[in-house]
Scaffold this motif. Structure first.
Motif, PDB file in Angstrom:
ATOM      1  N   LEU A  79      45.483  36.008  30.869  1.00 44.34           N
ATOM      2  CA  LEU A  79      45.690  36.098  32.314  1.00 44.34           C
ATOM      3  C   LEU A  79      46.397  37.403  32.664  1.00 44.34           C
ATOM      4  CD1 LEU A  79      45.678  34.910  35.177  1.00 44.34           C
ATOM      5  CD2 LEU A  79      47.823  33.735  34.614  1.00 44.34           C
ATOM      6  N   ALA A  80      47.363  37.805  31.857  1.00 45.37           N
ATOM      7  CA  ALA A  80      48.063  39.067  32.098  1.00 45.37           C
ATOM      8  C   ALA A  80      47.098  40.244  31.990  1.00 45.37           C
ATOM      9  CB  ALA A  80      49.219  39.232  31.120  1.00 45.37           C
ATOM     10  N   ALA A  81      46.181  40.173  31.028  1.00 43.68           N
ATOM     11  CA  ALA A  81      45.187  41.242  30.881  1.00 43.68           C
ATOM     12  C   ALA A  81      44.286  41.302  32.110  1.00 43.68           C
ATOM     13  CB  ALA A  81      44.366  41.019  29.613  1.00 43.68           C
ATOM     14  N   ARG A  82      43.843  40.144  32.589  1.00 42.13           N
ATOM     15  CA  ARG A  82      43.016  40.133  33.797  1.00 42.13           C
ATOM     16  C   ARG A  82      43.806  40.623  35.007  1.00 42.13           C
ATOM     17  NH1 ARG A  82      41.524  35.192  35.429  1.00 42.13           N
ATOM     18  NH2 ARG A  82      42.455  33.960  33.744  1.00 42.13           N
ATOM     19  N   THR A  83      45.093  40.325  35.035  1.00 43.56           N
ATOM     20  CA  THR A  83      45.951  40.798  36.112  1.00 43.56           C
ATOM     21  C   THR A  83      45.998  42.323  36.135  1.00 43.56           C
ATOM     22  OG1 THR A  83      47.340  38.804  36.107  1.00 43.56           O
ATOM     23  CG2 THR A  83      48.331  40.823  36.973  1.00 43.56           C
ATOM     24  N   ALA A  84      46.162  42.921  34.949  1.00 41.89           N
ATOM     25  CA  ALA A  84      46.178  44.381  34.862  1.00 41.89           C
ATOM     26  C   ALA A  84      44.829  44.971  35.263  1.00 41.89           C
ATOM     27  CB  ALA A  84      46.544  44.813  33.449  1.00 41.89           C
ATOM     28  N   GLU A  85      43.751  44.307  34.858  1.00 39.41           N
ATOM     29  CA  GLU A  85      42.414  44.807  35.180  1.00 39.41           C
ATOM     30  C   GLU A  85      42.136  44.662  36.672  1.00 39.41           C
ATOM     31  OE1 GLU A  85      38.938  46.768  34.577  1.00 39.41           O
ATOM     32  OE2 GLU A  85      40.655  46.525  33.235  1.00 39.41           O
ATOM     33  N   ALA A 121      43.808  47.413  38.247  1.00 36.56           N
ATOM     34  CA  ALA A 121      43.089  48.660  37.979  1.00 36.56           C
ATOM     35  C   ALA A 121      41.988  48.893  38.999  1.00 36.56           C
ATOM     36  CB  ALA A 121      42.500  48.626  36.568  1.00 36.56           C
ATOM     37  N   GLN A 122      41.379  47.823  39.486  1.00 41.30           N
ATOM     38  CA  GLN A 122      40.315  47.976  40.472  1.00 41.30           C
ATOM     39  C   GLN A 122      40.828  48.538  41.796  1.00 41.30           C
ATOM     40  OE1 GLN A 122      37.847  44.534  40.925  1.00 41.30           O
ATOM     41  NE2 GLN A 122      37.133  44.588  38.798  1.00 41.30           N
ATOM     42  N   GLN A 123      42.153  48.509  41.962  1.00 42.41           N
ATOM     43  CA  GLN A 123      42.755  49.116  43.153  1.00 42.41           C
ATOM     44  C   GLN A 123      43.593  50.343  42.780  1.00 42.41           C
ATOM     45  OE1 GLN A 123      44.303  46.433  46.235  1.00 42.41           O
ATOM     46  NE2 GLN A 123      43.490  44.684  45.079  1.00 42.41           N
ATOM     47  N   GLY A 124      43.302  50.904  41.611  1.00 43.76           N
ATOM     48  CA  GLY A 124      43.974  52.127  41.196  1.00 43.76           C
ATOM     49  C   GLY A 124      45.408  51.954  40.768  1.00 43.76           C
ATOM     50  N   LYS A 125      45.804  50.727  40.370  1.00 45.41           N
ATOM     51  CA  LYS A 125      47.197  50.464  40.030  1.00 45.41           C
ATOM     52  C   LYS A 125      47.343  49.901  38.603  1.00 45.41           C
ATOM     53  CE  LYS A 125      49.149  51.595  43.992  1.00 45.41           C
ATOM     54  NZ  LYS A 125      49.791  50.608  44.859  1.00 45.41           N
ATOM     55  N   PHE A 159      52.397  36.524  38.587  1.00 44.89           N
ATOM     56  CA  PHE A 159      51.605  37.753  38.556  1.00 44.89           C
ATOM     57  C   PHE A 159      51.125  38.146  39.957  1.00 44.89           C
ATOM     58  CE2 PHE A 159      50.288  36.621  33.939  1.00 44.89           C
ATOM     59  CZ  PHE A 159      51.553  36.997  33.491  1.00 44.89           C
ATOM     60  N   ARG A 160      50.824  37.152  40.800  1.00 45.75           N
ATOM     61  CA  ARG A 160      50.452  37.454  42.183  1.00 45.75           C
ATOM     62  C   ARG A 160      51.637  38.091  42.911  1.00 45.75           C
ATOM     63  NH1 ARG A 160      49.306  34.493  45.947  1.00 45.75           N
ATOM     64  NH2 ARG A 160      47.456  35.473  46.821  1.00 45.75           N
ATOM     65  N   GLY A 161      52.832  37.637  42.557  1.00 47.10           N
ATOM     66  CA  GLY A 161      54.030  38.239  43.144  1.00 47.10           C
ATOM     67  C   GLY A 161      54.153  39.707  42.770  1.00 47.10           C
ATOM     68  N   TYR A 162      53.818  40.022  41.518  1.00 47.40           N
ATOM     69  CA  TYR A 162      53.847  41.429  41.093  1.00 47.40           C
ATOM     70  C   TYR A 162      52.813  42.237  41.878  1.00 47.40           C
ATOM     71  CZ  TYR A 162      56.442  39.678  37.005  1.00 47.40           C
ATOM     72  OH  TYR A 162      57.359  39.083  36.173  1.00 47.40           O
ATOM     73  N   ALA A 163      51.639  41.644  42.079  1.00 46.62           N
ATOM     74  CA  ALA A 163      50.586  42.337  42.833  1.00 46.62           C
ATOM     75  C   ALA A 163      51.058  42.645  44.259  1.00 46.62           C
ATOM     76  CB  ALA A 163      49.324  41.490  42.857  1.00 46.62           C
ATOM     77  N   ASP A 174      42.849  38.581  44.225  1.00 43.66           N
ATOM     78  CA  ASP A 174      42.488  37.209  43.850  1.00 43.66           C
ATOM     79  C   ASP A 174      41.020  37.110  43.452  1.00 43.66           C
ATOM     80  OD1 ASP A 174      45.061  36.263  44.271  1.00 43.66           O
ATOM     81  OD2 ASP A 174      44.666  35.637  46.333  1.00 43.66           O
ATOM     82  N   ALA A 175      40.167  37.817  44.188  1.00 47.89           N
ATOM     83  CA  ALA A 175      38.736  37.783  43.877  1.00 47.89           C
ATOM     84  C   ALA A 175      38.473  38.409  42.508  1.00 47.89           C
ATOM     85  CB  ALA A 175      37.951  38.527  44.957  1.00 47.89           C
ATOM     86  N   ALA A 176      39.166  39.503  42.214  1.00 49.37           N
ATOM     87  CA  ALA A 176      38.984  40.170  40.922  1.00 49.37           C
ATOM     88  C   ALA A 176      39.503  39.295  39.788  1.00 49.37           C
ATOM     89  CB  ALA A 176      39.704  41.513  40.922  1.00 49.37           C
ATOM     90  N   LEU A 177      40.623  38.629  40.025  1.00 48.78           N
ATOM     91  CA  LEU A 177      41.215  37.782  38.992  1.00 48.78           C
ATOM     92  C   LEU A 177      40.264  36.662  38.587  1.00 48.78           C
ATOM     93  CD1 LEU A 177      43.998  37.971  37.596  1.00 48.78           C
ATOM     94  CD2 LEU A 177      44.789  36.161  39.141  1.00 48.78           C
ATOM     95  N   ALA A 178      39.458  36.187  39.541  1.00 47.27           N
ATOM     96  CA  ALA A 178      38.516  35.102  39.265  1.00 47.27           C
ATOM     97  C   ALA A 178      37.118  35.605  38.910  1.00 47.27           C
ATOM     98  CB  ALA A 178      38.424  34.194  40.494  1.00 47.27           C
ATOM     99  N   ASP A 179      36.918  36.914  38.900  1.00 51.21           N
ATOM    100  CA  ASP A 179      35.599  37.492  38.666  1.00 51.21           C
ATOM    101  C   ASP A 179      35.257  37.470  37.173  1.00 51.21           C
ATOM    102  OD1 ASP A 179      33.305  39.031  38.489  1.00 51.21           O
ATOM    103  OD2 ASP A 179      34.038  40.617  39.822  1.00 51.21           O
ATOM    104  N   PRO A 180      34.122  36.863  36.796  1.00 49.05           N
ATOM    105  CA  PRO A 180      33.720  36.847  35.380  1.00 49.05           C
ATOM    106  C   PRO A 180      33.578  38.248  34.792  1.00 49.05           C
ATOM    107  CG  PRO A 180      32.411  35.282  36.639  1.00 49.05           C
ATOM    108  CD  PRO A 180      33.193  36.082  37.638  1.00 49.05           C
TER     109      PRO A 180
END
Length: 222
Positions: free
Chosen positions: A112-118, A121-125, A151-155, A166-172
């Protein structure tokens, strides 16, 4: 004091010393993927670096490439983080530092942390989230509770568009991006985190900044 009591005290001191030393070893030793196995298959044509890999430094003329396969929840990766940051600060204008995902089995929130970082990344962060996850690891790591709200709090702190996050986090496809790194890692022989590659060659994990610095200096002067 009886001889038996003296012997017991000595035994307790020895055991305590061994436990402390073993604990220090665990802090720095790479965590082993063989302990639980990863539910992905090795890449047929594994690559240490891909065009999509996240570059933490981008020197104009890179003289060396250092790749880390990491797990944000891995304590050994957390212990290595300050070392990597110091190396980035010193060599960032000469060395390309790259971070790749390798969430380990047994870590409730590693993937989940890896997906959070990814997703960040889709927003340049990516780098900002990479830093946030490591600097707060003690607050959320090694927990059996799901930390998505954390992790949403960090975002939110990083000013991300939360609907997009949220959409990216759930994106396959985001999960697939993490899996691509895992598959490459397995194909390259990665079995634990952190694992480092220098110019495509796996190295023994350095135990200190000085040891890693010496290795880099040797490669740059070679």
């Amino acid at each position: 004091m009886t001889r038996l009591k003296k012997h017991l005290i000595v035994a307790v001191v020895i055991v305590a010393g061994f436990a402390a030393a073993f604990g220090s070893y665990l802090l720095l030793a790479p965590e082993d993927a063989n302990s639980g196995g990863l539910d992905v298959q090795p890449a047929a044509q594994a690559m240490p670096v891909r065009d999509t890999s996240h570059r933490l430094t981008q020197p104009t003329q890179s003289e060396l490439t250092v790749v880390e396969f990491l797990d944000f929840e891995c304590e050994a990766c957390g212990a290595a983080y300050p070392m990597v940051e110091k190396l980035r600060e010193e060599y960032g204008d000469r060395v390309t530092f790259i971070a790749r995902y390798f969430p380990m089995p047994g870590h409730r929130n590693g993937e989940l942390a890896a997906r959070t970082a990814e997703a960040a990344a889709q927003q340049g962060k990516f780098e900002q989230m990479y830093t946030k996850l490591f600097t707060t690891q003690k607050q959320w790591g090694e927990s059996q509770e799901w930390k998505q709200d954390v992790f949403r709090g960090y975002a939110k702190e990083l000013g991300l568009d939360m609907a997009r996050f949220d959409a990216a986090l759930a994106d396959p496809e985001v999960a697939g991006r993490v899996e691509t790194d895992q598959r490459d890692g397995l194909g390259l022989g990665v079995r634990g985190t952190p694992t480092f590659f220098v110019d495509g060659q796996m190295i023994d994990t350095p135990r200190s900044y000085e040891q890693f610095k010496t290795l880099i200096d040797d490669r740059l002067s070679g």
